[in-house]
Enzyme design. Structure first.
Site, PDB file in Angstrom:
ATOM      1  N   TYR A   1     -15.452 -11.081   0.038  1.00 33.60           N
ATOM      2  CA  TYR A   1     -16.341  -9.407   0.235  1.00 33.60           C
ATOM      3  C   TYR A   1     -17.278  -9.975  -0.821  1.00 33.60           C
ATOM      4  O   TYR A   1     -18.407  -9.308  -1.144  1.00 33.60           O
ATOM      5  CB  TYR A   1     -14.909  -8.444  -1.189  1.00 33.60           C
ATOM      6  CG  TYR A   1     -14.015  -8.353   0.053  1.00 33.60           C
ATOM      7  CD1 TYR A   1     -14.161  -6.811   0.518  1.00 33.60           C
ATOM      8  CD2 TYR A   1     -12.698  -8.397   0.440  1.00 33.60           C
ATOM      9  CE1 TYR A   1     -13.375  -6.404   1.808  1.00 33.60           C
ATOM     10  CE2 TYR A   1     -12.361  -8.010   0.810  1.00 33.60           C
ATOM     11  CZ  TYR A   1     -12.126  -6.648   1.208  1.00 33.60           C
ATOM     12  OH  TYR A   1     -11.292  -6.396   2.438  1.00 33.60           O
TER      13      TYR A   1
ATOM     14  N   ASP B   1      -6.647  -2.518  -7.111  1.00 33.03           N
ATOM     15  CA  ASP B   1      -7.758  -2.778  -6.969  1.00 33.03           C
ATOM     16  C   ASP B   1      -8.082  -4.317  -6.150  1.00 33.03           C
ATOM     17  O   ASP B   1      -8.246  -4.303  -7.519  1.00 33.03           O
ATOM     18  CB  ASP B   1      -9.454  -2.261  -5.291  1.00 33.03           C
ATOM     19  CG  ASP B   1      -9.246  -1.961  -4.267  1.00 33.03           C
ATOM     20  OD1 ASP B   1      -8.581  -1.881  -3.319  1.00 33.03           O
ATOM     21  OD2 ASP B   1     -10.286  -3.255  -4.065  1.00 33.03           O
TER      22      ASP B   1
ATOM     23  N   ARG C   1       1.013  -0.837   0.372  1.00 33.47           N
ATOM     24  CA  ARG C   1       0.229  -0.023  -0.062  1.00 33.47           C
ATOM     25  C   ARG C   1       1.440   1.502   0.035  1.00 33.47           C
ATOM     26  O   ARG C   1       0.929   2.356   0.763  1.00 33.47           O
ATOM     27  CB  ARG C   1      -0.755   0.079   0.936  1.00 33.47           C
ATOM     28  CG  ARG C   1      -1.765  -1.723   1.211  1.00 33.47           C
ATOM     29  CD  ARG C   1      -2.409  -1.296  -0.053  1.00 33.47           C
ATOM     30  NE  ARG C   1      -3.978  -1.928   1.014  1.00 33.47           N
ATOM     31  CZ  ARG C   1      -5.430  -1.542   0.719  1.00 33.47           C
ATOM     32  NH1 ARG C   1      -5.480   0.194   0.451  1.00 33.47           N
ATOM     33  NH2 ARG C   1      -6.350  -2.350   1.338  1.00 33.47           N
TER      34      ARG C   1
ATOM     35  N   ARG D   1      -3.332   6.741   1.061  1.00 31.92           N
ATOM     36  CA  ARG D   1      -4.129   7.753   1.502  1.00 31.92           C
ATOM     37  C   ARG D   1      -2.960   8.549   2.818  1.00 31.92           C
ATOM     38  O   ARG D   1      -3.812   9.241   2.857  1.00 31.92           O
ATOM     39  CB  ARG D   1      -5.449   7.601   2.568  1.00 31.92           C
ATOM     40  CG  ARG D   1      -6.567   7.025   1.611  1.00 31.92           C
ATOM     41  CD  ARG D   1      -8.090   6.239   2.533  1.00 31.92           C
ATOM     42  NE  ARG D   1      -7.286   5.520   2.945  1.00 31.92           N
ATOM     43  CZ  ARG D   1      -8.035   4.381   2.859  1.00 31.92           C
ATOM     44  NH1 ARG D   1      -8.673   4.902   3.884  1.00 31.92           N
ATOM     45  NH2 ARG D   1      -7.179   2.708   3.364  1.00 31.92           N
TER      46      ARG D   1
ATOM     47  N   ARG E   1      -6.436  11.650  -5.834  1.00 24.44           N
ATOM     48  CA  ARG E   1      -8.034  11.378  -6.118  1.00 24.44           C
ATOM     49  C   ARG E   1      -8.823  12.625  -5.977  1.00 24.44           C
ATOM     50  O   ARG E   1      -9.489  12.319  -6.779  1.00 24.44           O
ATOM     51  CB  ARG E   1      -8.037  10.875  -4.505  1.00 24.44           C
ATOM     52  CG  ARG E   1      -8.964  10.038  -4.730  1.00 24.44           C
ATOM     53  CD  ARG E   1      -9.480   8.733  -3.112  1.00 24.44           C
ATOM     54  NE  ARG E   1      -9.708   9.811  -1.963  1.00 24.44           N
ATOM     55  CZ  ARG E   1      -9.410  10.117  -0.582  1.00 24.44           C
ATOM     56  NH1 ARG E   1      -9.606   7.959  -0.297  1.00 24.44           N
ATOM     57  NH2 ARG E   1      -9.639  10.728  -0.216  1.00 24.44           N
TER      58      ARG E   1
HETATM   59  O1  1CP Z   1       0.397   1.230  -3.350  1.00 23.69           O
HETATM   60  C1  1CP Z   1      -0.623   0.198  -3.311  1.00 23.69           C
HETATM   61  O2  1CP Z   1      -0.184  -1.120  -2.527  1.00 23.69           O
HETATM   62  C2  1CP Z   1      -1.920   0.741  -3.705  1.00 23.69           C
HETATM   63  C3  1CP Z   1      -2.506  -0.239  -4.501  1.00 23.69           C
HETATM   64  C4  1CP Z   1      -3.611  -1.680  -3.161  1.00 23.69           C
HETATM   65  C5  1CP Z   1      -3.493  -2.252  -2.895  1.00 23.69           C
HETATM   66  C6  1CP Z   1      -2.407  -2.761  -3.883  1.00 23.69           C
HETATM   67  C7  1CP Z   1      -4.818  -0.302  -2.891  1.00 23.69           C
HETATM   68  C8  1CP Z   1      -5.324   0.829  -2.960  1.00 23.69           C
HETATM   69  N1  1CP Z   1      -5.318  -1.473  -2.467  1.00 23.69           N
HETATM   70  C9  1CP Z   1      -4.932  -2.739  -2.482  1.00 23.69           C
HETATM   71  C10 1CP Z   1      -4.888  -4.071  -1.911  1.00 23.69           C
HETATM   72  C11 1CP Z   1      -6.296  -4.722  -1.962  1.00 23.69           C
HETATM   73  N2  1CP Z   1      -7.781  -4.177  -1.522  1.00 23.69           N
HETATM   74  C12 1CP Z   1      -6.247  -5.733  -0.189  1.00 23.69           C
HETATM   75  C13 1CP Z   1      -4.786  -6.704   0.130  1.00 23.69           C
HETATM   76  C14 1CP Z   1      -4.072  -6.106   0.627  1.00 23.69           C
HETATM   77  C15 1CP Z   1      -4.408  -5.923   1.884  1.00 23.69           C
HETATM   78  O3  1CP Z   1      -4.521  -6.451   2.758  1.00 23.69           O
HETATM   79  O4  1CP Z   1      -3.891  -4.209   2.488  1.00 23.69           O
HETATM   80  C16 1CP Z   1      -7.975  -5.312   0.009  1.00 23.69           C
HETATM   81  C17 1CP Z   1      -8.621  -6.217   1.168  1.00 23.69           C
HETATM   82  C18 1CP Z   1      -8.689  -4.251  -0.495  1.00 23.69           C
HETATM   83  C19 1CP Z   1      -9.728  -4.103  -0.065  1.00 23.69           C
HETATM   84  C20 1CP Z   1      -9.737  -2.504  -0.115  1.00 23.69           C
HETATM   85  N3  1CP Z   1     -10.382  -1.891  -0.953  1.00 23.69           N
HETATM   86  C21 1CP Z   1     -10.202  -1.686   1.473  1.00 23.69           C
HETATM   87  C22 1CP Z   1     -10.360  -2.354   2.721  1.00 23.69           C
HETATM   88  C23 1CP Z   1     -10.991  -2.920   2.882  1.00 23.69           C
HETATM   89  C24 1CP Z   1     -11.141  -3.880   4.246  1.00 23.69           C
HETATM   90  O5  1CP Z   1     -11.803  -4.434   4.544  1.00 23.69           O
HETATM   91  O6  1CP Z   1     -10.128  -3.176   5.188  1.00 23.69           O
HETATM   92  C25 1CP Z   1      -9.596  -0.763   1.128  1.00 23.69           C
HETATM   93  C26 1CP Z   1      -9.937   0.725   2.250  1.00 23.69           C
HETATM   94  C27 1CP Z   1     -10.017  -0.037  -0.254  1.00 23.69           C
HETATM   95  C28 1CP Z   1     -10.123   1.202  -1.185  1.00 23.69           C
HETATM   96  C29 1CP Z   1      -8.396   1.072  -1.618  1.00 23.69           C
HETATM   97  N4  1CP Z   1      -7.844   0.770  -2.651  1.00 23.69           N
HETATM   98  C30 1CP Z   1      -6.310   1.055  -2.680  1.00 23.69           C
HETATM   99  C31 1CP Z   1      -6.600   2.445  -1.528  1.00 23.69           C
HETATM  100  C32 1CP Z   1      -5.131   3.068  -2.121  1.00 23.69           C
HETATM  101  C33 1CP Z   1      -7.799   2.188  -1.027  1.00 23.69           C
HETATM  102  C34 1CP Z   1      -8.294   3.639  -0.248  1.00 23.69           C
HETATM  103  C35 1CP Z   1      -9.182   3.768  -1.161  1.00 23.69           C
HETATM  104  C36 1CP Z   1      -9.372   6.157  -0.661  1.00 23.69           C
HETATM  105  O7  1CP Z   1      -8.764   6.166  -1.331  1.00 23.69           O
HETATM  106  O8  1CP Z   1     -10.047   6.308  -0.042  1.00 23.69           O
END
Ligand code: 1CP
Length: 353
Positions: free
Chosen positions: A153, A76, A26, A30, A39
């Protein structure tokens, strides 16, 4: 195009390196003010994912600030269920949600097998564009969720603490669960192969919720499908091996089984020492990890000490990629990540002499 820094790819294959490579799960996101700005300009998180120029921009943002050894394509894991018709959306402060979650056996039977090059073409375009912009500076990592983690999910309709619906499905209707997971495994295989063909130089499968399963259920409903994906992946492109990393959070009891899937490297969370993990997997795979992300909330001195501790725990020799044990959290001060990365650069060469 020649890869100028192949330290990550070498370490993932347990080849000799002069220092431990580092990237951060990640790393775009954010905690970076420039990410929040892009964003806001994009309008939404989905616009960011679906516009290749913007996805490329936020992929490159952390590389402008930090001496990282890899970029990870901005996207994502939930794009797959989105294009399978579940329609992903985000509610501010509540995380991801689906308009059409899976609610019946019929929903599973009717799930389409998407043509990923078509429906997720925006990811492939973002990868090709980012490879051009990187110009061989560091490798680009592609990724996907594991079938089990995606299924949670899709069946819950969003995030969950208990996974009640998904667990009911695997215990009450295992054959339907297997139909869902089998479809997802095929789609994930196609998706990662398409990413590799578009220029991803390593791929990681995120099994974020593997740790919610019992040992037996983990083997049947998560591990088996990741092993199937690993065996279906294209392992060489542009004349180089494409390493495959499996990250199953909360699954340290399963390290030997994970190492036997044929993957090249395992991501490990912070609940096990790298020393013990290394002793258990031996020469089979490289290890990636495993600093507790919360250490980035402490000061520079603590970060330096804990980086040293992690490097020491892995010990001398090849096959370590420095990373956190899970994603960086939005409350981290980016300067603390600079401190972490500087410490890896400063301290790691002595583990490779
Ligand atoms: O640099 C990077 O790694 C960013 C790319 C990335 C990746 C690899 C994002 C952007 N998401 C992910 C993977 C991801 N998404 C996972 C697996 C990794 C982990 O466990 O951390 C999971 C479970 C998700 C699902 C997801 N998407 C969540 C988590 C929800 C939960 O159940 O806790 C969230 C918050 C998102 C949205 C998201 N995806 C990525 C970002 C930066 C965000 C936040 C969105 C925003 O800008 O508000």
């Amino acid at each position: 195009m020649e890869l100028k820094n192949d330290t990550l790819l070498r370490a993932l294959l347990r080849q000799p390196v002069d220092r431990t490579p580092v990237w951060i799960m990640r790393q775009a996101g954010r905690y970076l003010p420039e990410y929040l700005k892009t964003r806001a300009e994009a309008g939404s998180f989905m616009d960011l994912c679906q516009t290749p120029e913007l996805a490329c921009e936020v992929t490159l943002q952390p590389l402008r600030r930090f001496d990282l050894d890899a970029a990870i394509i901005f996207s994502d894991i939930l794009t797959i269920p989105d294009v399978m018709g579940l329609k992903l959306y985000f509610v501010a402060g509540e995380g991801p949600k689906f308009e059409n979650p899976i609610r019946s056996a019929d929903d599973i039977r009717k799930l389409p097998s998407p043509d990923v090059n078509e429906s997720l073409g925006y990811v492939m375009d973002a990868i090709s564009l980012t490879r051009r912009e990187l110009d061989g500076k560091v490798p680009l990592i592609g990724f996907s969720g594991s079938p089990w983690t995606l299924a949670t999910y899709m069946v819950e309709g969003g995030s969950s603490r208990t996974f009640s619906r998904t667990k009911k499905l695997i215990y009450q209707e295992p054959e339907m669960a297997h139909e869902l997971l089998g479809k997802l495994a095929n789609t994930v295989t196609d998706y990662l192969n398409a990413q590799i063909e578009s220029g991803a130089q390593a791929v990681q499968i995120f099994d974020t919720w593997g740790g919610a399963l019992s040992a037996k259920a983990y083997q049947d409903f998560s591990l088996q499908y990741m092993a199937q994906i690993v065996s279906g992946l294209k392992r060489e492109n542009e004349g180089r091996r494409v390493p495959v990393i499996l990250f199953s959070k909360g699954c340290n009891t399963q390290l030997e089984a994970l190492a036997n899937t044929g993957c090249d490297a395992l991501g490990v969370d912070w609940t096990i020492s790298l020393n013990e993990a290394r002793a258990r997997v031996g020469e089979r795979v490289a290890l990636q990890g495993n600093l507790d992300p919360a250490i980035l909330l402490a000061d520079e001195k603590v970060i330096h000490r804990e980086v040293n501790e992690t490097l020491n725990s892995f010990g001398q020799g090849n096959g370590h990629v420095f990373n956190l044990g899970h994603g960086i959290t939005p409350d981290v001060d980016p300067d603390n990540l600079t401190a972490l990365i500087n410490a890896v650069w400063e301290l790691s060469p002595s583990f490779h002499s």
